[in-house]
Design a protein around this motif. Structure first.
Motif, mmCIF file in Angstrom:
data_model
loop_
_atom_site.group_PDB
_atom_site.id
_atom_site.type_symbol
_atom_site.label_atom_id
_atom_site.label_comp_id
_atom_site.label_asym_id
_atom_site.label_seq_id
_atom_site.Cartn_x
_atom_site.Cartn_y
_atom_site.Cartn_z
ATOM 1 N N GLU A 101 -16.140 -4.478 -17.880
ATOM 2 C CA GLU A 101 -16.758 -4.211 -16.546
ATOM 3 C C GLU A 101 -15.710 -4.253 -15.329
ATOM 4 O OE1 GLU A 101 -18.021 -7.284 -17.932
ATOM 5 O OE2 GLU A 101 -18.710 -5.980 -19.783
ATOM 6 N N ILE A 102 -15.784 -3.176 -14.488
ATOM 7 C CA ILE A 102 -14.722 -3.067 -13.203
ATOM 8 C C ILE A 102 -15.610 -3.500 -12.059
ATOM 9 C CG2 ILE A 102 -13.434 -1.730 -12.112
ATOM 10 C CD1 ILE A 102 -12.432 -0.193 -14.676
ATOM 11 N N VAL A 103 -14.975 -4.324 -11.300
ATOM 12 C CA VAL A 103 -15.377 -4.608 -10.108
ATOM 13 C C VAL A 103 -14.332 -4.052 -8.892
ATOM 14 C CG1 VAL A 103 -16.031 -6.456 -8.457
ATOM 15 C CG2 VAL A 103 -16.524 -6.995 -10.757
ATOM 16 N N THR A 104 -14.622 -3.465 -7.908
ATOM 17 C CA THR A 104 -13.660 -3.173 -6.861
ATOM 18 C C THR A 104 -14.230 -3.500 -5.723
ATOM 19 O OG1 THR A 104 -11.835 -1.749 -6.456
ATOM 20 C CG2 THR A 104 -13.786 -0.678 -6.934
ATOM 21 N N LYS A 105 -13.442 -3.166 -4.531
ATOM 22 C CA LYS A 105 -13.801 -3.816 -3.279
ATOM 23 C C LYS A 105 -13.117 -2.565 -2.282
ATOM 24 C CE LYS A 105 -13.084 -8.579 -4.345
ATOM 25 N NZ LYS A 105 -11.827 -8.339 -5.312
ATOM 26 N N CYS A 106 -14.030 -2.526 -1.173
ATOM 27 C CA CYS A 106 -13.635 -1.485 -0.032
ATOM 28 C C CYS A 106 -13.769 -2.223 1.450
ATOM 29 C CB CYS A 106 -14.311 -0.060 -0.252
ATOM 30 S SG CYS A 106 -16.186 -0.465 0.145
ATOM 31 N N GLY A 107 -12.951 -1.457 2.440
ATOM 32 C CA GLY A 107 -13.457 -1.810 3.640
ATOM 33 C C GLY A 107 -12.413 -2.464 4.389
ATOM 34 N N ILE A 108 -11.168 -3.032 3.662
ATOM 35 C CA ILE A 108 -10.188 -3.350 4.778
ATOM 36 C C ILE A 108 -9.175 -2.113 4.741
ATOM 37 C CG2 ILE A 108 -8.251 -4.908 4.911
ATOM 38 C CD1 ILE A 108 -9.851 -6.992 3.325
ATOM 39 N N LYS A 109 -8.516 -2.246 5.958
ATOM 40 C CA LYS A 109 -7.532 -1.031 6.093
ATOM 41 C C LYS A 109 -6.362 -1.514 7.231
ATOM 42 C CE LYS A 109 -10.088 3.264 6.634
ATOM 43 N NZ LYS A 109 -10.675 4.288 7.700
ATOM 44 N N PHE A 110 -5.205 -1.565 6.650
ATOM 45 C CA PHE A 110 -3.909 -2.049 7.101
ATOM 46 C C PHE A 110 -3.061 -1.344 7.223
ATOM 47 C CE2 PHE A 110 -3.794 -3.812 3.039
ATOM 48 C CZ PHE A 110 -2.519 -3.329 2.514
ATOM 49 N N PRO A 111 -1.840 -1.448 8.002
ATOM 50 C CA PRO A 111 -0.650 -0.499 8.049
ATOM 51 C C PRO A 111 -0.081 -0.613 6.972
ATOM 52 C CG PRO A 111 -0.924 -2.030 10.236
ATOM 53 C CD PRO A 111 -1.963 -2.415 9.111
ATOM 54 N N SER A 112 0.339 0.471 6.531
ATOM 55 C CA SER A 112 1.116 0.534 4.950
ATOM 56 C C SER A 112 1.591 1.836 4.994
ATOM 57 C CB SER A 112 0.140 0.453 4.070
ATOM 58 O OG SER A 112 0.362 0.937 2.647
ATOM 59 N N ALA A 113 2.737 2.028 4.337
ATOM 60 C CA ALA A 113 3.375 3.483 3.877
ATOM 61 C C ALA A 113 2.216 4.259 3.338
ATOM 62 C CB ALA A 113 4.454 3.150 3.079
ATOM 63 N N HIS A 114 1.427 3.510 2.190
ATOM 64 C CA HIS A 114 0.436 4.157 1.830
ATOM 65 C C HIS A 114 -0.919 4.738 2.646
ATOM 66 C CE1 HIS A 114 2.770 2.099 -1.468
ATOM 67 N NE2 HIS A 114 3.005 3.377 -1.935
ATOM 68 N N ARG A 115 -0.920 4.191 3.695
ATOM 69 C CA ARG A 115 -2.240 4.584 4.563
ATOM 70 C C ARG A 115 -1.398 4.744 5.950
ATOM 71 N NH1 ARG A 115 -4.054 4.775 0.204
ATOM 72 N NH2 ARG A 115 -6.016 4.251 -0.565
ATOM 73 N N PRO A 116 -0.956 5.725 6.174
ATOM 74 C CA PRO A 116 -0.123 5.862 7.551
ATOM 75 C C PRO A 116 -1.138 6.023 8.487
ATOM 76 C CG PRO A 116 0.165 7.689 5.868
ATOM 77 C CD PRO A 116 -0.762 6.843 5.259
ATOM 78 N N SER A 117 -2.200 6.492 8.622
ATOM 79 C CA SER A 117 -3.115 6.392 9.806
ATOM 80 C C SER A 117 -3.661 5.057 10.154
ATOM 81 C CB SER A 117 -4.579 7.168 9.413
ATOM 82 O OG SER A 117 -5.143 6.633 8.342
ATOM 83 N N SER A 118 -3.429 3.781 9.610
ATOM 84 C CA SER A 118 -3.658 2.588 9.965
ATOM 85 C C SER A 118 -2.583 2.170 10.912
ATOM 86 C CB SER A 118 -4.074 1.838 8.977
ATOM 87 O OG SER A 118 -5.151 1.990 8.465
ATOM 88 N N TRP A 119 -2.612 1.655 11.832
ATOM 89 C CA TRP A 119 -1.670 1.001 12.774
ATOM 90 C C TRP A 119 -2.100 -0.464 13.337
ATOM 91 C CZ3 TRP A 119 -3.202 -0.304 17.667
ATOM 92 C CH2 TRP A 119 -4.300 0.311 18.231
ATOM 93 N N VAL A 120 -3.237 -0.775 12.878
ATOM 94 C CA VAL A 120 -3.618 -2.214 13.180
ATOM 95 C C VAL A 120 -4.592 -2.589 12.031
ATOM 96 C CG1 VAL A 120 -5.710 -1.778 14.620
ATOM 97 C CG2 VAL A 120 -4.662 -4.178 14.811
ATOM 98 N N LYS A 121 -4.431 -3.933 11.553
ATOM 99 C CA LYS A 121 -5.334 -4.182 10.484
ATOM 100 C C LYS A 121 -6.639 -4.451 10.957
ATOM 101 C CE LYS A 121 -5.962 -7.655 6.958
ATOM 102 N NZ LYS A 121 -5.791 -9.036 6.247
ATOM 103 N N HIS A 122 -7.632 -3.457 10.332
ATOM 104 C CA HIS A 122 -9.204 -3.404 10.951
ATOM 105 C C HIS A 122 -10.052 -3.291 9.551
ATOM 106 C CE1 HIS A 122 -7.724 0.818 10.598
ATOM 107 N NE2 HIS A 122 -9.091 1.138 10.804
ATOM 108 N N TYR A 123 -11.085 -3.221 9.793
ATOM 109 C CA TYR A 123 -12.229 -3.054 8.722
ATOM 110 C C TYR A 123 -13.014 -1.694 8.962
ATOM 111 C CZ TYR A 123 -11.661 -7.997 7.998
ATOM 112 O OH TYR A 123 -10.874 -9.431 7.901
#
Lengths: 289, 289, 289
Positions: free
Chosen positions: A75-97
């Motif tokens: 069984e696999i559990v995963t999560k969502c809702g946190i965004k933070f600055p990362s080369a893999h998520r270039p649209s985030s410039w501040v950690k946010h939810y």
């Protein structure tokens, strides 16, 4: 390994859960950790979209793709809702939810792809978002449930009022709140966090169940009885959590096969009530009132 | 100006509310402030029996008496329950609360007279009274509702447990809890105060929404993006509250017409999620976990 | 002496309750204290299995055995769930709690024997046990209720979430939460402890209602109005609690007959609202907001 439902209408998981938080390893290593876990009866794996800077789901997914029989055994559990600055998520410039309907659905579908699976057993909102719109979350969950992409839903790090607020907008139960609880972080036993879950007949998942190893370094007397139980300190720390009537599911975070084997054996330890309170007394620095 | 109901069975108010707390001004000045507010679509006015040492309701009432068309264009909120030593209330010798049936009914009827109106749209218990007898409050509210003297009821500065306790004695919903919330006073976003209202589908009213102006003086970096939004600092502070999913109604406390106009325009600003979290990060002094 | 029900489906007690916590005295002395209490209309006696190092129930029971008419004139409260190292309980080596089904039933039956009675009017869980299994508690309570050995059930020192959690597992109401509350320990008036009981229509029992006498020593100005009420300081402290709308039942802890008489008379004092707030202001060191 004991298996148990998180809620009467929830999924059945292994009582000890393998956390993939630090599994930013080679595919061969992850394959080996999965194999060891399954051999021990640990069939539940805990992910998040962001673990390993958004990389761990993909490594895990590559293993599943290369070994087609694995998915059916877990069984696999995963999560969502946190965004933070990362080369893999270039649209985030501040950690946010972000718990908007769009992002939850996008994130779950993205996790399905990276994990190479057609279903997530349990999806959690990773952190309580001060901008959480419960109607949007309900829409996202309902849509993902209807499509069969996600089977069950829960939260993580929510306070009692946040849990009850969101639950009041859903037509099906949140099946867990994954919170930090350990001998080091024992406040949830007294501040209502576990009470509220017991009131809702929902079992907690416990993250950082060893308290980051801090106890082992500074207060080893808490484990003085380990030899009487023929147990290691790790096993004593897990057995202490497993004794709690809320029916916690500890999420172990190790990257070592031998530690997975060691942790799995904690399930067989039934601490004596007085030993349990003696351990609490040591970590609290005082006896109960 | 956006209009919205506080609760499905509650009154419809303008999203920005004009607070009369400091309107101990000449009748001409108050008439002017009312006019400006209405022009901006701000139709809801927030009073309390005690504002201006028990004088502001009367000044406002005199304006209404002199201009008969005004009452029909507005909604009036007032409060009761606080008593303090004052030349206008010689029987009080220590600040205390009185939420007895007799005092609530007397205070509401007195407000009707001083405000020169036949109905109060919304009556709030001003502070949680440790001697509050919920059965007496329920009797007072029910009596005032039946007579049509007060249309809706709510509370102010109540904790979550106080809110749910009083609600459990009423056969109709409390339609708001007016609490302090702002960029300076952001605890309610995390301590359950807003969660409990969202659980009850009740919108908060936010007093001191600018935090007494403290931010403007000490942490002006929180408004760094103002120019990008073509907004003032006041508008940014209000827009930050308006973004919250609880649907807050900020109660502005200004005595200047131009500030009413300025505040009303905040309704048109939709802060970007990341800008919102950046502002929170600055006022909290740390990013989200 | 006023008599009142703790809950609509609960027992009727005298508003002032005699606590046997310190009644590790001769049988003659206890007999005298019981007699004085009953003469004053104080018919309810508060015990615990552990009071007087597990000895006070037996002394009380010996008095009842020797005077067969007494039991019918009183209601008996006792408690269970605390275990600590004692020559009388050699199996305990660390202070801990035990709210297992077996222990609750054993403890209640043991209290019946030591108290020389065939029924306990009210049995309380003495402290919130972090290992409390609500299903086991529900089984123990249900079993004791069916057999008629215990008529009503409650808790002591529970937080609001603990109270609601346990209640959710019971098919009958908890009829009280016995908590510490006094002019010295006034936090429960504001932290939700009393709100939650009022929400459930449950009356609190108040232990240490005089705050251990600390006030009398250090802040005697709180009793400045005593002479106007023709009251003693003890009576003022009790009257302050009796004024609270939760309908508290103070549990007095004295071992002196004259203090029982003195305390009983507090029931006739109706403090003026302003005097009540003045006393609160003095013990809080600030007036209400």
């Amino acid at each position: 390994m004991e298996r148990r439902k998180l809620h009467a209408q929830g999924p059945e998981f292994s009582r000890i859960i393998a956390g993939a938080w630090r599994w930013n390893l080679s595919e061969a290593s992850v394959h080996h950790l999965i194999g060891t876990s399954l051999e021990q009866g640990i069939t539940t794996f805990d992910h998040a979209d962001i673990y390993g800077d958004h990389g761990n789901e993909a490594i895990f997914g590559n293993v599943l793709r290369g070994s087609s029989s694995l998915r059916g055994k877990m069984e696999i559990v995963t999560k969502c809702g946190i965004k933070f600055p990362s080369a893999h998520r270039p649209s985030s410039w501040v950690k946010h939810y972000d718990t908007s309907r769009e992002h939850i659905v996008w994130s779950a579908e993205n996790s399905l792809k990276t994990l190479s699976t057609d279903r997530i057993d349990l999806l959690l909102i990773h952190r309580p978002d001060p901008l959480l719109n419960p109607e949007e979350v309900a829409e996202a969950f309902t849509s993902l449930k209807r499509s069969g992409k996600v089977l069950y839903f829960g939260v993580s790090n929510f306070t009692p009022t946040q849990f009850e607020m969101l639950q009041s907008y859903l037509s099906f139960p949140l099946v867990t709140n994954q919170i930090e609880v350990s001998l080091t972080h024992h406040a949830p036993l007294f501040d209502g966090s576990l009470d509220i879950l017991m009131k809702h007949r929902v079992a907690p998942m416990a993250w950082s169940p060893l308290g980051g190893g801090k106890l082992m370094e500074s207060q080893s007397s808490v484990f003085a009885k380990a030899s009487q139980y023929k147990a290691t300190e790790t096993q004593m720390a897990l057995a202490w959590l497993l004794k709690h009537p809320s029916g916690m599911f500890p999420v172990i975070g190790t990257t070592k096969s031998e530690r997975i084997v060691e942790s799995a054996q904690a399930i067989h330890i039934n601490l004596d009530k007085q030993d349990w309170f003696e351990m609490l007394k040591i970590v609290q620095g005082k006896e109960m009132p």
